[in-house]
Design a protein around this motif. Structure first.
Motif, PDB file in Angstrom:
ATOM      1  N   TRP A   3       0.853  -1.182   0.000  1.00 49.18           N
ATOM      2  CA  TRP A   3       0.000   0.000   0.000  1.00 49.18           C
ATOM      3  C   TRP A   3       0.889   1.233   0.000  1.00 49.18           C
ATOM      4  O   TRP A   3       1.807   1.354   0.801  1.00 49.18           O
ATOM      5  CB  TRP A   3      -0.901   0.010   1.229  1.00 49.18           C
ATOM      6  N   SER A   4       0.586   2.163  -0.886  1.00 46.01           N
ATOM      7  CA  SER A   4       1.348   3.411  -0.902  1.00 46.01           C
ATOM      8  C   SER A   4       0.965   4.236   0.325  1.00 46.01           C
ATOM      9  O   SER A   4      -0.086   4.027   0.932  1.00 46.01           O
ATOM     10  CB  SER A   4       1.044   4.205  -2.176  1.00 46.01           C
TER      11      SER A   4
ATOM     12  N   ALA B 133      -2.357   5.917  -0.277  1.00 44.47           N
ATOM     13  CA  ALA B 133      -3.512   5.019  -0.174  1.00 44.47           C
ATOM     14  C   ALA B 133      -3.819   4.710   1.292  1.00 44.47           C
ATOM     15  O   ALA B 133      -4.987   4.701   1.706  1.00 44.47           O
ATOM     16  CB  ALA B 133      -3.244   3.734  -0.949  1.00 44.47           C
ATOM     17  N   LYS B 134      -2.773   4.458   2.084  1.00 42.97           N
ATOM     18  CA  LYS B 134      -2.983   4.214   3.515  1.00 42.97           C
ATOM     19  C   LYS B 134      -3.625   5.426   4.174  1.00 42.97           C
ATOM     20  O   LYS B 134      -4.549   5.291   4.984  1.00 42.97           O
ATOM     21  CB  LYS B 134      -1.650   3.916   4.214  1.00 42.97           C
ATOM     22  N   ALA B 135      -3.133   6.606   3.838  1.00 40.24           N
ATOM     23  CA  ALA B 135      -3.659   7.835   4.444  1.00 40.24           C
ATOM     24  C   ALA B 135      -5.136   8.013   4.108  1.00 40.24           C
ATOM     25  O   ALA B 135      -5.939   8.372   4.979  1.00 40.24           O
ATOM     26  CB  ALA B 135      -2.855   9.045   3.975  1.00 40.24           C
TER      27      ALA B 135
ATOM     28  N   GLY C 189      -3.647  -1.274  12.921  1.00 37.99           N
ATOM     29  CA  GLY C 189      -2.183  -1.226  12.977  1.00 37.99           C
ATOM     30  C   GLY C 189      -1.639   0.022  12.313  1.00 37.99           C
ATOM     31  O   GLY C 189      -0.720   0.672  12.838  1.00 37.99           O
ATOM     32  N   TRP C 190      -2.206   0.380  11.159  1.00 40.09           N
ATOM     33  CA  TRP C 190      -1.774   1.611  10.476  1.00 40.09           C
ATOM     34  C   TRP C 190      -2.051   2.827  11.348  1.00 40.09           C
ATOM     35  O   TRP C 190      -1.229   3.732  11.448  1.00 40.09           O
ATOM     36  CB  TRP C 190      -2.495   1.764   9.146  1.00 40.09           C
ATOM     37  N   LEU C 191      -3.237   2.846  11.980  1.00 38.87           N
ATOM     38  CA  LEU C 191      -3.592   3.979  12.837  1.00 38.87           C
ATOM     39  C   LEU C 191      -2.641   4.078  14.033  1.00 38.87           C
ATOM     40  O   LEU C 191      -2.214   5.173  14.416  1.00 38.87           O
ATOM     41  CB  LEU C 191      -5.043   3.847  13.317  1.00 38.87           C
ATOM     42  N   ARG C 192      -2.289   2.935  14.612  1.00 41.05           N
ATOM     43  CA  ARG C 192      -1.363   2.913  15.750  1.00 41.05           C
ATOM     44  C   ARG C 192      -0.002   3.447  15.331  1.00 41.05           C
ATOM     45  O   ARG C 192       0.624   4.258  16.030  1.00 41.05           O
ATOM     46  CB  ARG C 192      -1.238   1.486  16.290  1.00 41.05           C
ATOM     47  N   GLU C 193       0.487   3.003  14.159  1.00 39.56           N
ATOM     48  CA  GLU C 193       1.780   3.481  13.657  1.00 39.56           C
ATOM     49  C   GLU C 193       1.756   4.983  13.404  1.00 39.56           C
ATOM     50  O   GLU C 193       2.730   5.682  13.694  1.00 39.56           O
ATOM     51  CB  GLU C 193       2.138   2.757  12.360  1.00 39.56           C
ATOM     52  N   ALA C 194       0.639   5.472  12.874  1.00 42.72           N
ATOM     53  CA  ALA C 194       0.524   6.909  12.590  1.00 42.72           C
ATOM     54  C   ALA C 194       0.553   7.708  13.884  1.00 42.72           C
ATOM     55  O   ALA C 194       1.172   8.773  13.950  1.00 42.72           O
ATOM     56  CB  ALA C 194      -0.760   7.192  11.816  1.00 42.72           C
ATOM     57  N   ARG C 195      -0.116   7.197  14.941  1.00 41.85           N
ATOM     58  CA  ARG C 195      -0.102   7.898  16.227  1.00 41.85           C
ATOM     59  C   ARG C 195       1.297   7.942  16.817  1.00 41.85           C
ATOM     60  O   ARG C 195       1.721   8.943  17.377  1.00 41.85           O
ATOM     61  CB  ARG C 195      -1.060   7.223  17.207  1.00 41.85           C
ATOM     62  N   LYS C 196       2.034   6.835  16.677  1.00 40.07           N
ATOM     63  CA  LYS C 196       3.401   6.797  17.211  1.00 40.07           C
ATOM     64  C   LYS C 196       4.313   7.762  16.462  1.00 40.07           C
ATOM     65  O   LYS C 196       5.211   8.363  17.043  1.00 40.07           O
ATOM     66  CB  LYS C 196       3.977   5.388  17.123  1.00 40.07           C
ATOM     67  N   ALA C 197       4.100   7.883  15.155  1.00 42.96           N
ATOM     68  CA  ALA C 197       4.958   8.733  14.331  1.00 42.96           C
ATOM     69  C   ALA C 197       4.651  10.213  14.513  1.00 42.96           C
ATOM     70  O   ALA C 197       5.506  11.056  14.240  1.00 42.96           O
ATOM     71  CB  ALA C 197       4.808   8.357  12.858  1.00 42.96           C
TER      72      ALA C 197
END
Length: 142
Positions: free
Chosen positions: A34-35, A38-40, A69-77
């Motif tokens: 996923w680009s 696209a994830k965003a 998982g994507w949402l968790r990674e985005a929060r960490k970043a």
């Protein structure tokens, strides 16, 4: 893919069985890349008011765990919010000079500090580090 002839017990039975063909899959198939864009888009869709992650995941042929998982990674970043907000003190336009009269600190034990026309009262229980930080901030504002 590779093919091997092996004798191996795959059934956990007391008597080993002859394996005639064993396929080893070396490529991880079925995984999509996923680009970032696209994830965003998918994450924004999942965070929209009234949306559920399960419905959004199903629409995009994903598992809800993957979107979470994507949402968790985005929060960490994301960068953390600042622990404090700096105060900016701008001096007011000077008024007509008036004679200053000294006031006694009220309640005994209070400290009054005046630097460049700014008067700060510090209570009895203030820590030394806090007092030093206030004085330094007043001096730095010149």
């Amino acid at each position: 893919m590779s093919t091997f002839d092996l004798t191996h017990d795959l059934t956990h039975e007391p008597k080993p069985t002859l394996v005639r063909r064993l396929e080893v899959i070396t490529d991880v198939g079925g995984r999509r890349k996923w680009s970032v864009d696209a994830k965003a888009e998918i994450m924004l869709e999942a965070l929209a008011p009234g949306a559920t992650v399960s419905e959004v995941a199903r629409r995009h042929d994903l598992r809800p765990q993957q979107v979470f998982g994507w949402l968790r990674e985005a929060r960490k970043a994301a960068e953390p919010a600042p622990a404090f907000v700096p105060v900016v003190v701008e001096p007011e336009a000077p008024a007509a000079p008036t004679p200053k009269k000294r006031r006694k600190p009220r309640g005994g034990g209070d400290i009054e500090i005046e630097i460049d026309g700014v008067l700060v009262r510090i209570g009895r229980g203030a820590e030394a580090k806090t007092v030093a930080a206030v004085i330094q901030a007043l001096k730095g504002g010149r």
